[in-house]
Structures are given as C-alpha cells and as structure tokens.
Motif scaffolding. Structure first.
Motif, PDB file in Angstrom:
ATOM      1  N   GLY A  39       0.824  -1.200   0.000  1.00 32.04           N
ATOM      2  CA  GLY A  39       0.000   0.000   0.000  1.00 32.04           C
ATOM      3  C   GLY A  39       0.857   1.248   0.000  1.00 32.04           C
ATOM      4  O   GLY A  39       0.489   2.277  -0.540  1.00 32.04           O
ATOM      5  N   LYS A  69      -5.336  -0.154  -1.594  1.00 31.89           N
ATOM      6  CA  LYS A  69      -6.560  -0.534  -0.901  1.00 31.89           C
ATOM      7  C   LYS A  69      -7.561   0.611  -1.051  1.00 31.89           C
ATOM      8  O   LYS A  69      -7.226   1.772  -0.825  1.00 31.89           O
ATOM      9  CB  LYS A  69      -6.284  -0.807   0.571  1.00 31.89           C
ATOM     10  CG  LYS A  69      -5.422  -2.046   0.802  1.00 31.89           C
ATOM     11  CD  LYS A  69      -5.205  -2.289   2.286  1.00 31.89           C
ATOM     12  CE  LYS A  69      -4.359  -3.544   2.505  1.00 31.89           C
ATOM     13  NZ  LYS A  69      -4.126  -3.788   3.965  1.00 31.89           N
ATOM     14  N   SER A  88     -12.729 -12.337  -1.687  1.00 29.37           N
ATOM     15  CA  SER A  88     -12.477 -10.905  -1.818  1.00 29.37           C
ATOM     16  C   SER A  88     -13.787 -10.182  -2.159  1.00 29.37           C
ATOM     17  O   SER A  88     -14.826 -10.798  -2.355  1.00 29.37           O
ATOM     18  CB  SER A  88     -11.436 -10.651  -2.913  1.00 29.37           C
ATOM     19  OG  SER A  88     -11.916 -11.118  -4.174  1.00 29.37           O
ATOM     20  N   TYR A 110      -5.920  -3.178  -7.159  1.00 28.99           N
ATOM     21  CA  TYR A 110      -6.587  -2.708  -5.945  1.00 28.99           C
ATOM     22  C   TYR A 110      -7.354  -3.851  -5.304  1.00 28.99           C
ATOM     23  O   TYR A 110      -7.681  -4.859  -5.933  1.00 28.99           O
ATOM     24  CB  TYR A 110      -7.538  -1.550  -6.273  1.00 28.99           C
ATOM     25  CG  TYR A 110      -8.685  -1.923  -7.182  1.00 28.99           C
ATOM     26  CD1 TYR A 110      -9.882  -2.448  -6.668  1.00 28.99           C
ATOM     27  CD2 TYR A 110      -8.598  -1.759  -8.571  1.00 28.99           C
ATOM     28  CE1 TYR A 110     -10.931  -2.788  -7.496  1.00 28.99           C
ATOM     29  CE2 TYR A 110      -9.641  -2.098  -9.406  1.00 28.99           C
ATOM     30  CZ  TYR A 110     -10.813  -2.612  -8.870  1.00 28.99           C
ATOM     31  OH  TYR A 110     -11.852  -2.959  -9.692  1.00 28.99           O
ATOM     32  N   SER A 111      -7.647  -3.667  -4.056  1.00 26.42           N
ATOM     33  CA  SER A 111      -8.557  -4.538  -3.319  1.00 26.42           C
ATOM     34  C   SER A 111      -9.460  -3.651  -2.490  1.00 26.42           C
ATOM     35  O   SER A 111      -9.076  -2.541  -2.095  1.00 26.42           O
ATOM     36  CB  SER A 111      -7.791  -5.514  -2.419  1.00 26.42           C
ATOM     37  OG  SER A 111      -6.965  -4.819  -1.498  1.00 26.42           O
ATOM     38  N   VAL A 113     -11.900  -2.411   0.663  1.00 28.03           N
ATOM     39  CA  VAL A 113     -11.955  -2.429   2.117  1.00 28.03           C
ATOM     40  C   VAL A 113     -13.282  -1.815   2.552  1.00 28.03           C
ATOM     41  O   VAL A 113     -13.612  -0.691   2.143  1.00 28.03           O
ATOM     42  CB  VAL A 113     -10.788  -1.624   2.740  1.00 28.03           C
ATOM     43  CG1 VAL A 113     -10.918  -1.591   4.264  1.00 28.03           C
ATOM     44  CG2 VAL A 113      -9.459  -2.199   2.321  1.00 28.03           C
ATOM     45  N   GLU A 139      -5.710   2.757   6.506  1.00 26.48           N
ATOM     46  CA  GLU A 139      -6.207   1.423   6.187  1.00 26.48           C
ATOM     47  C   GLU A 139      -6.647   1.345   4.730  1.00 26.48           C
ATOM     48  O   GLU A 139      -6.992   0.277   4.234  1.00 26.48           O
ATOM     49  CB  GLU A 139      -7.380   1.070   7.106  1.00 26.48           C
ATOM     50  CG  GLU A 139      -7.003   1.006   8.579  1.00 26.48           C
ATOM     51  CD  GLU A 139      -8.225   0.861   9.482  1.00 26.48           C
ATOM     52  OE1 GLU A 139      -9.334   0.689   8.932  1.00 26.48           O
ATOM     53  OE2 GLU A 139      -8.075   0.918  10.712  1.00 26.48           O
ATOM     54  N   ALA A 140      -6.653   2.476   4.043  1.00 30.34           N
ATOM     55  CA  ALA A 140      -6.985   2.531   2.618  1.00 30.34           C
ATOM     56  C   ALA A 140      -6.211   3.677   1.991  1.00 30.34           C
ATOM     57  O   ALA A 140      -5.926   4.695   2.649  1.00 30.34           O
ATOM     58  CB  ALA A 140      -8.485   2.719   2.421  1.00 30.34           C
TER      59      ALA A 140
END
Length: 485
Positions: A39, A69, A88, A110-111, A113, A139-140
């Motif tokens: 990240g 993220k 996911s 990307y993933s 959250v 966290e993102a």
C-alpha cells in the motif's frame, strides 16, 4: 466541409483519449495481480510527482503496478459490492467502472476495504468514522465514495475534481386518489360558503324589515320570506311578487349573485368530476418541516448531518432542530431497505439525492410495475461528489486528469443511467388523472346522506300534519311566479 473537418477532428481526439486511458506498455493488470504488493508505494510516488510537475498526468503510468486498498460502501446506483468466490470483494456500478478505468490507465491493482457503513464525519473524540476515517487511519489509499465535498472534510483529506453534482429531494409515498364524499362542496372554500350563508341571512332580514317598516311591499310572514329566498337560491319560481321598489332592488341583487354563483359552482363541479386531482402534501423541505408527525429518514455521517451540527439560522437551522427529535439515521447500505420498508406507511420521508430517488423508482417499477414513490419537485442542499485520497498524495492529480476527460464525454452519466432502465415511466406520472371508471357509492355517499336527511324531515312534517290537524301552516300562494334562468 468545415463540419466534416470538425467531425474528423473529434473522432481523432476520441481515439487519442481512449488510447491514453487504456493503452499501457505493461499491459492490462487485473485486480490482485499487481507486481508491487504494498500500500505504501514508496519510490513510485517520486516518479508520479515528477510526471505531474512535467505536465504529463494523463499519459502517466506506473512502471510497476502498485497495489492500493480502496475504501468503499455499497450505495446504488453508484457502488455495488459483492463477495467473490475467493472471498475478496468485487466492486461494480458506475464508480466501479471508474475505478477499473483508473487502474488500467494509471497501471495499479486494488482490493476493496469495507468500513462501518458510513461516509465519514468527525466524532466527539476528534476521530473520524466511515470511509474517510479508514483513509485517515491509513487502512486505505483511496476513498471511492463518492463523497459530498465540504470544508470540514477538506481539512483532513484531499478531494479529486468533482465526478458529478447532485441535489437532495424529499422522497415520500406517492399519493393516490382517495374517495371524497364531500367533494361536491369543493368548488368553493369554506369561507365562501360561510359568506354565502351570511349574505342570505342579511338580505332575508333586510327584506322582512322593509316590509314591516313600510307596511306594504310583500307578506309580513317570516316563513314566506324564507321560502322566497330559498326559491331564488335554488333557481326556482318566486312564490310572491314584491311591490315595493326597495324590495325589488334587493331581490334583483340577490338573483344576480345567485346566477353568478350557480353557474360558477356547476362549471367547477363538472370539471372536478371529470378529472381526479391527486393532492401532493409533501413537495418541498418546507412541507416536511411543517408536519411534526413525520419521521425523517437521513443517511448518517454525511456532509449535511455535519453541517446540521453547527447551523442555527434559516431552514437548515429548523432542520437541525427537527432532526434532534424526528430523524432516523441509516447507513448508506441501508438506504434502499429503509425506503422500501418505511416510506409506504405515509409517515416517513427520506431526504436523499435525486439519483437515489430515481434508482428507487426504477427498481420498484421493475419488480412491481407500479409507481408507489414520489420525489419532490423542490430540492435543496446542492452537493459536489468526488473521490478522496490522503493529504498530499500525488494520486489525486493523476485521478483528476482522467475524471476530467471522462466527464467531458459524459461517460459517467451514461454509466449511471444504465443502472436505471425503467425510471422514465414513474417520472412521467401525472398529478391529474383522467377518470377511467364510474364513481362508486364511496365517492358520493354524502350526497345520498343529504337526500335521506331531507326525506326524513319531509316525512316528519307530513306525520305532524296528520297527527295535529288543528295546526294551520301558512298558505303559500303559487298563483304568480317566475323562474330565474
């Protein structure tokens, strides 16, 4: 010739734009397949900043695809989140398409959250909740949103350029035609009826006093004067002839008034019976605020709710005070469930964006074939919606150039409209409905009630005449009469 050159140039520009967005030396990178799974994309930030300073934001691509993220919450029709087979989260909808376009154009993976279901607002302890809080806690790397832009939020995150503009509306249950047995009184308001009755009593008393003061001009009996003005009011024949000039003037004036009123009443009643009008009770924020029994459904932790914490004056000050006792807050993901479950009872009103109202229109009509919701024509609280990135992140400039290009071509608006295939039918629903079926007893029972009441009084009078023959009722001569036309 000029038109041909213009069209050719537009086509060439479109081809160059699409090529800049989707063509990459490193190829298309799918979600989760990036080569730099971190990240904090470290030195790649410096590469991005160098390209931005060189003015090459639209053509820039990371030489190695970093993995970001992205904070998101479901908010149809813009954002849909679904669980993939590998556990996911997959994002779809217009904002999902925008994110995929950015990933292909800039070259990143990307993933998703998910957070607590809110957009983001400051808390009493100084922290932030929602997706903005997720970005602040690192966290993102990107907040998908889309977020309503506000000064408070701009102090903690950077906004991209606007993706779209919106206005809030009031969403309530659609009013339906209801039986109105007293509708025959509707052509005149109550104070017109009261004024008409007061005028009738006034001319009646004046007529009776004129005869008694002059000693001539007509009968001195109260009953005969009442019967005369009753006859005039219902355009019936006059039972006796006024001989005094003043009395004749009074009768003539009352006949003229009755003539105008009767013609106006009959025309308005005919029009009202031919077309049923649906009364819209809540068509603006003011209408909602004026009904203290109405529960307000609002999304929590939005730019509006943050503003309501400090505003004191004006209509938003009233809304802030009303929301303290009447508001029911829901998460972004709960908006549609709350609309379908609570609004139909007629005691809830939702304050939401125009596109949300349209999405509810479309989905409800697709399922039921009915238009049971109504979006107010009055709007309020204009908002600009955008994505967010951490303060000072070069990603903001890279995303800006691509959003600007997509917006210029109207691509995002097209993506959003594709989510609402059946919205136009309910938007065209008229407020006036042509009468398609005959009136039932539920519509006209008050008319029959008056008929029954009159027949009952007539029967009672007839019985009294039979049982009490010694009572002599005044003999009303009908030897001379004339009709009012």
């Amino acid at each position: 010739m000029a038109l041909v050159l213009f069209l050719a140039g537009a086509v060439r520009f479109t081809q160059d734009f699409v090529s800049a967005l989707y063509t990459s030396d490193v190829g298309c990178v799918k979600q989760g397949e990036g080569r730099v799974v971190d990240g904090d994309y470290g030195d790649l930030k410096n590469v991005a900043r160098h390209s931005i300073s060189s003015g090459r934001t639209l053509t820039f691509k990371f030489p190695q695809a970093p993995h970001f993220k992205v904070a998101a919450e479901p908010w149809p029709p813009h954002v849909y989140l679904d669980a993939a087979s590998d556990g996911s989260i997959e994002v779809t909808g217009p904002m999902g398409q925008l994110l995929d376009t950015l990933a292909l154009s800039i070259n990143f993976t990307y993933s998703m959250v998910r957070g607590d279901g809110y957009w983001g607002a400051p808390q009493p302890n100084g922290s932030w909740n929602g997706m903005i809080g997720t970005v602040l806690r690192k966290e993102a790397d990107i907040g998908l949103g889309p977020f309503g832009m506000s000064y408070t939020r701009s102090q903690v995150v950077d906004f991209t350029i606007p993706v779209f503009l919106e206005m809030l509306h009031v969403l309530v249950t659609r009013p339906q035609p209801q039986p109105d047995p007293w509708g025959f009184l509707a052509p005149f308001t109550w104070y017109v009826w009261v004024g008409l009755l007061a005028s009738l009593v006034t001319v009646l008393v004046a007529s009776l006093l004129t005869v008694r003061v002059l000693g001539f001009g007509g009968p001195s009996s109260v009953g005969r004067h009442v019967w005369a003005f009753y006859s005039i009011s219902f355009t019936q024949a006059l039972p006796w002839i006024p001989t005094a000039d003043g009395l004749r003037v009074a009768f003539l004036l009352w006949m003229s008034v009755v003539l105008v009123l009767v013609r106006s009443y009959s025309g308005a009643l005919t029009s009202m019976l031919a077309v049923k009008t649906v009364t819209v009770k809540y068509d603006s924020l003011r209408d909602v605020l004026d009904d203290p029994s109405l529960t307000l459904l609002m999304e929590g932790s939005t730019a509006l709710t943050t503003h309501l914490q400090t505003v004191e004056m004006g209509v938003y000050g009233e809304l802030a005070r009303a929301s303290q006792t009447r508001a029911q807050y829901v998460r972004a993901s709960e908006t549609y469930g709350a609309a379908y479950a609570l609004i139909p009872d007629g005691r809830h009103a939702m304050l939401v964006e125009n596109v949300v109202c349209r999405k509810i229109y479309s989905d409800h009509f697709s399922r039921t074939g009915r238009c049971d919701f109504y979006m107010s024509t009055g709007n309020f609280w204009r908002l600009i919606y955008a994505m967010v990135v951490p303060k000072g992140s070069p990603l903001g400039h890279l995303i800006d150039s691509r959003i600007h290009a997509l917006r210029e071509f109207g691509i995002y608006e097209r993506w959003a409209m594709d989510q609402m295939p059946n919205v136009t039918h309910c938007l065209r629903t008229p407020k006036k409905l042509r009468l398609q079926e005959p009136y039932s007893l539920a519509d006209l029972w008050a008319v029959f009630l008056i008929l029954v009441g009159g027949a009952t009084l007539g029967t009672a009078a007839f019985c009294l005449e039979l049982l009490l023959p010694h009572i002599h009722f005044p003999n009303i001569s009908l030897s001379w009469s004339f009709a009012i036309y």
